[in-house]
Design an enzyme around this catalytic site. Structure first.
Site, mmCIF file in Angstrom:
data_model
loop_
_atom_site.group_PDB
_atom_site.id
_atom_site.type_symbol
_atom_site.label_atom_id
_atom_site.label_comp_id
_atom_site.label_asym_id
_atom_site.label_seq_id
_atom_site.Cartn_x
_atom_site.Cartn_y
_atom_site.Cartn_z
ATOM 1 C CB CYS A 177 -0.987 -0.031 1.206
ATOM 2 S SG CYS A 177 -2.017 -1.520 1.464
ATOM 3 C CG HIS A 205 -3.345 3.266 1.783
ATOM 4 N ND1 HIS A 205 -3.532 2.729 0.457
ATOM 5 C CD2 HIS A 205 -3.399 2.085 2.545
ATOM 6 C CE1 HIS A 205 -4.027 1.593 0.523
ATOM 7 N NE2 HIS A 205 -4.111 1.100 1.825
ATOM 8 C CG ASN A 253 -7.021 -0.856 0.506
ATOM 9 O OD1 ASN A 253 -6.096 -0.789 -0.474
ATOM 10 N ND2 ASN A 253 -6.740 -1.253 1.789
#
Length: 312
Positions: free
Chosen positions: A113, A238, A268
């Protein structure tokens, strides 16, 4: 040139949109449950004929077009991803081949990530050192391919997509010094492992770490740019979970900043999440050329990397 800058950005998402209501037909969940816990409404899902390098290439082509550049103007391609199926050719080489970029250095970066902000720092260092003239930096992930769609704790989170930036030399610090690191002893908290590979995480551990440890680190990233959080025009964290993004942005103290909340419509997307959200802010005109923007990636490996960039 004594610095580097982002000249242009671009993003891409697959056409298929998966809603919370549709997910409720697959697992024991509901739209209310998902929104209240992670803030996600929809996510884009790539088909079996849409590999990671295709997603990456679409985003990169948009960034190149926005910069007014040709493929031959690029001599470094960096792709941040953790969902590549094959080990070789890597995603960067495949993107270069798809776009017709002649003889670039081509490398993949796997910091999950936090991959894009690691790759952006690498491009900044490389351009400032004179080892490259212009770089394509791409975050691209197909999280749907590593998800157990019978596990309601993870399948509600993920989406697919890509975002890209063109980095080139500049007379000033358009990309500030990176603040990066990791907590390797807690690498088990976020995992993509096994055969077949599957995404898993210890959600509460990640939440506590992100909301307690990261605000001070994000402020340090601002200090390295010679700014305070109050100076920021935007914060792009993020896009893991709205319940992490909102308290983290508040604790950083960026009271005048637009806070990216693309997670609500994209889920995500791992390494794609920061460039995807950043590109959308630019495209919608929510930030202006020269505005200082904090990009801060965190997650897999409990790694983190952040830097302040100037909006292209």
């Amino acid at each position: 040139m004594n610095g580097s800058r982002i000249a242009a950005v671009g993003h891409y998402q697959p056409a298929k949109v998966l809603t919370n209501e549709e997910l409720a037909g697959l697992v024991d969940t509901s739209d209310e449950w998902i929104r209240s816990r992670v803030g996600i409404k929809t996510r884009h899902i790539a088909g079996p004929d849409e590999p990671v390098d295709e997603l990456a290439s679409h985003a990169a082509a948009k960034a190149l077009a926005s910069a007014g550049l040709a493929p031959a103007d690029i001599d470094l391609v960096l792709v941040a991803t953790s969902t590549a199926v094959d080990r070789s050719p890597n995603m960067a080489a495949r993107v270069a081949a798809r776009l017709g970029i002649p003889s670039p250095a081509a490398m993949d970066v796997n910091v999950v990530c936090a991959g894009f902000t690691h790759a952006l720092a690498t491009a900044d260092h490389t351009v400032r050192a004179g080892a490259a003239t212009r770089a394509l930096v791409i975050g691209a992930d197909k999280m749907s391919a590593v998800t157990d769609w019978s596990d309601r704790t993870t399948c509600v989170l993920v989406g697919d997509g890509a975002g890209a930036a063109v980095v080139e030399g500049a007379d000033g610090p358009g990309i500030s010094p990176v603040l990066w690191g990791s907590v390797p002893e807690m690498g088990h908290a976020v995992r993509i492992e096994g055969e077949p590979a599957r995404f898993a995480q210890e959600g509460q551990s990640v939440y506590r770490w992100a909301t307690t440890k990261l605000p001070a680190l994000a402020r340090q990233a601002c200090e390295r740019a010679g700014l305070t959080p109050e100076d920021l025009a935007a914060v792009v964290l993020h896009q893991a979970n709205l319940r992490i993004i909102e308290p983290l942005a508040e604790k950083i103290g960026a009271v005048n900043a637009v806070v990216a909340r693309d997670v609500t419509e994209s889920g995500n997307t791992s390494a794609a999440s920061i460039p995807l959200a950043f590109s959308k802010l630019v495209e919608r005109g929510e930030i202006s050329t020269g505005d200082p923007v904090l990009l801060f990636g965190f997650g897999g490996n409990l790694s983190y990397a952040g830097q302040v960039v100037r909006c292209p």
